[in-house]
Design an enzyme around this catalytic site. Structure first.
Site, PDB file in Angstrom:
ATOM      1  CD  GLN A   9     -17.049  -1.480  -7.101  1.00  0.00           C
ATOM      2  OE1 GLN A   9     -16.568  -2.106  -6.899  1.00  0.00           O
ATOM      3  NE2 GLN A   9     -16.387  -0.941  -8.601  1.00  0.00           N
TER       4      GLN A   9
ATOM      5  CE1 TYR B 132      -3.533  -3.195   1.100  1.00  0.00           C
ATOM      6  CE2 TYR B 132      -4.527  -1.442  -0.760  1.00  0.00           C
ATOM      7  CZ  TYR B 132      -4.585  -2.320   0.199  1.00  0.00           C
ATOM      8  OH  TYR B 132      -5.208  -3.803   0.204  1.00  0.00           O
TER       9      TYR B 132
ATOM     10  CB  THR C 152     -17.352  -0.696 -11.791  1.00  0.00           C
ATOM     11  OG1 THR C 152     -17.213  -2.003 -10.943  1.00  0.00           O
ATOM     12  CG2 THR C 152     -18.839  -0.516 -11.689  1.00  0.00           C
ATOM     13  CB  SER C 153     -15.261  -6.350 -12.863  1.00  0.00           C
ATOM     14  OG  SER C 153     -15.353  -6.265 -11.810  1.00  0.00           O
TER      15      SER C 153
ATOM     16  CB  CYS D 292      -2.506   5.365  17.137  1.00  0.00           C
ATOM     17  SG  CYS D 292      -4.260   6.245  17.078  1.00  0.00           S
TER      18      CYS D 292
ATOM     19  CB  VAL E 118      -8.852   3.085  -2.229  1.00  0.00           C
ATOM     20  CG1 VAL E 118      -9.040   1.989  -1.561  1.00  0.00           C
ATOM     21  CG2 VAL E 118      -7.314   2.241  -3.181  1.00  0.00           C
TER      22      VAL E 118
ATOM     23  CG  ASN F 132     -17.058  -1.698 -18.425  1.00  0.00           C
ATOM     24  OD1 ASN F 132     -15.578  -1.919 -19.076  1.00  0.00           O
ATOM     25  ND2 ASN F 132     -16.693  -2.093 -17.673  1.00  0.00           N
ATOM     26  CG  LEU F 133     -12.073  -0.464 -23.334  1.00  0.00           C
ATOM     27  CD1 LEU F 133     -12.230   0.877 -22.883  1.00  0.00           C
ATOM     28  CD2 LEU F 133     -10.533  -0.365 -22.130  1.00  0.00           C
TER      29      LEU F 133
ATOM     30  CG  HIS G 237     -14.302  -0.950  -1.574  1.00  0.00           C
ATOM     31  ND1 HIS G 237     -13.945  -2.087  -2.941  1.00  0.00           N
ATOM     32  CD2 HIS G 237     -15.515  -1.236  -1.010  1.00  0.00           C
ATOM     33  CE1 HIS G 237     -15.036  -2.170  -3.166  1.00  0.00           C
ATOM     34  NE2 HIS G 237     -16.124  -2.214  -2.332  1.00  0.00           N
TER      35      HIS G 237
HETATM   36  N1  APR Z   1     -12.796   3.321 -19.315  1.00  0.00           N
HETATM   37  C1  APR Z   1     -13.956   2.856 -19.017  1.00  0.00           C
HETATM   38  N2  APR Z   1     -13.789   1.687 -18.465  1.00  0.00           N
HETATM   39  C2  APR Z   1     -12.849   0.837 -18.435  1.00  0.00           C
HETATM   40  C3  APR Z   1     -11.777   1.266 -18.862  1.00  0.00           C
HETATM   41  C4  APR Z   1     -11.647   2.251 -19.458  1.00  0.00           C
HETATM   42  N3  APR Z   1     -10.254   3.266 -19.707  1.00  0.00           N
HETATM   43  N4  APR Z   1     -11.068   0.258 -18.495  1.00  0.00           N
HETATM   44  C5  APR Z   1     -11.280  -1.018 -18.100  1.00  0.00           C
HETATM   45  N5  APR Z   1     -12.418  -0.736 -17.763  1.00  0.00           N
HETATM   46  C6  APR Z   1     -12.973  -1.866 -17.309  1.00  0.00           C
HETATM   47  C7  APR Z   1     -12.995  -3.152 -17.393  1.00  0.00           C
HETATM   48  O1  APR Z   1     -13.860  -3.003 -18.320  1.00  0.00           O
HETATM   49  C8  APR Z   1     -13.910  -3.914 -16.426  1.00  0.00           C
HETATM   50  O2  APR Z   1     -15.590  -3.516 -16.407  1.00  0.00           O
HETATM   51  O3  APR Z   1     -13.261  -1.475 -15.683  1.00  0.00           O
HETATM   52  C9  APR Z   1     -13.617  -2.252 -15.427  1.00  0.00           C
HETATM   53  C10 APR Z   1     -12.807  -2.975 -13.794  1.00  0.00           C
HETATM   54  O4  APR Z   1     -12.540  -4.003 -13.470  1.00  0.00           O
HETATM   55  P1  APR Z   1     -12.349  -4.559 -11.768  1.00  0.00           P
HETATM   56  O5  APR Z   1     -10.393  -4.433 -12.304  1.00  0.00           O
HETATM   57  O6  APR Z   1     -12.606  -5.887 -11.652  1.00  0.00           O
HETATM   58  O7  APR Z   1     -12.128  -3.010 -11.159  1.00  0.00           O
HETATM   59  P2  APR Z   1     -13.429  -2.696  -9.928  1.00  0.00           P
HETATM   60  O8  APR Z   1     -14.867  -2.883 -10.971  1.00  0.00           O
HETATM   61  O9  APR Z   1     -13.526  -1.256  -9.428  1.00  0.00           O
HETATM   62  O10 APR Z   1     -13.387  -3.780  -8.781  1.00  0.00           O
HETATM   63  C11 APR Z   1     -14.035  -3.832  -7.619  1.00  0.00           C
HETATM   64  O11 APR Z   1     -13.098  -5.287  -6.636  1.00  0.00           O
HETATM   65  O12 APR Z   1     -11.076  -5.784  -6.190  1.00  0.00           O
HETATM   66  C12 APR Z   1     -11.625  -5.576  -5.767  1.00  0.00           C
HETATM   67  O13 APR Z   1     -11.617  -3.610  -3.981  1.00  0.00           O
HETATM   68  C13 APR Z   1     -11.274  -4.009  -5.039  1.00  0.00           C
HETATM   69  O14 APR Z   1     -12.565  -2.544  -5.033  1.00  0.00           O
HETATM   70  C14 APR Z   1     -12.377  -2.812  -5.673  1.00  0.00           C
HETATM   71  C15 APR Z   1     -13.725  -4.065  -6.651  1.00  0.00           C
HETATM   72 ZN    ZN Z   2      -5.473   4.467  18.685  1.00  0.00          ZN
END
Ligand code: APR
Ligand code: ZN
Length: 231
Positions: A88, A53, A173-174, A133, A90, A198-199, A106
């Protein structure tokens, strides 16, 4: 007034140079998620978790918000309390683009959390080797990031906003992780219109009313222009 909830995931920050989770073959910058993003991993090997991190927090200083983050900030300027960004992610790119109404379900790299008193402290430096802390005087400080198996933040506030919204847009987001993955279906159940940007749109449990396939940096500004023009 239209009430909008924008749920963002790693895809909105991809064009800023922040790695997504599932596009990198399931490894998080070379780490298996179970070695760096669970309470068990932190108990077993705090040094590796802090190092992971710390590297991501340092990387944040080298990236900048992209057109999608800026467009959502512009939309907040137009809608004010009519927009809530639920992320979602950070990273702090929404805030650095100017968004104020952001819920980090998150957690945030830019905060540390005390394992003893639970204090959540703004944090920009490395956590490896940090002093205990300063609120309770003894607790170890961990990243204020919600790990697998932990409860996300502000879920009640988020669900209330999703139930009340007229328009729910899911950006980059996936839909792989609950409870975030269930918010589009909740919005649909309460009569909102739902859009996915979404891409690579994935099949959703409950189909979106509209799907816009493309990069967030292109599609989000275009969508925001339409909303502002029609507001
Ligand atoms: N524009 C739009 N969408 C995009 C792009 C882009 N340039 N690049 C990637 N994507 C899409 C992908 O197609 C995918 O659907 O973003 C999504 C990324 O998916 P993940 O990598 O699974 O990320 P996320 O959905 O945020 O994951 C959710 O899972 O791993 C845990 O806590 C973690 O917050 C995270 C959560
Ligand atoms: Zn403390």
């Amino acid at each position: 007034m239209t009430r909008v909830v924008a749920l963002t995931g790693a895809g909105i920050s991809a064009e800023s140079g922040v790695a997504t989770f599932r596009d990198s073959g399931g490894l998080w910058e070379g780490h298996d998620v179970h070695d760096v993003a669970t309470p068990e991993a932190f108990a077993r090997d705090p040094e590796t978790v802090q190092r992971f991190y710390d590297a991501r927090r340092r990387h944040l200083r080298t990236v900048a918000p992209n057109a999608a983050h800026r467009a959502l900030a512009r939309l907040e300027g137009a809608l004010g309390e009519g927009l809530l960004v639920v992320t979602q992610n950070v990273d702090d790119l929404h805030e650095r683009a100017g968004s104020r109404r952001v819920v980090h379900m998150h957690g945030e790299l830019a905060r540390a959390r005390c394992v003893d008193c639970g204090a959540r402290i703004p944090w920009a430096r490395d956590l490896r080797g940090a002093d205990p802390c300063d609120r309770c005087g003894h607790g170890v400080l961990r990243p204020d990031v919600v790990w697998f198996g932990e409860i996300p933040y502000d879920t009640e506030r988020i669900e209330q906003a999703v139930v009340a919204c007229d328009l729910f847009v899911s950006i980059g987001t996936s839909g792989a992780v609950y409870p975030a993955a269930g918010y589009a279906a909740l919005a649909t159940a309460f009569g909102a219109r739902t859009i996915e940007i979404n891409l690579a749109p994935a099949a959703a449990d409950v189909p979106f009313d509209e799907v816009r396939a493309g990069a967030a940096g292109v599609e989000v500004p275009r969508w925001v222009d339409e909303i502002i023009a029609g507001a």
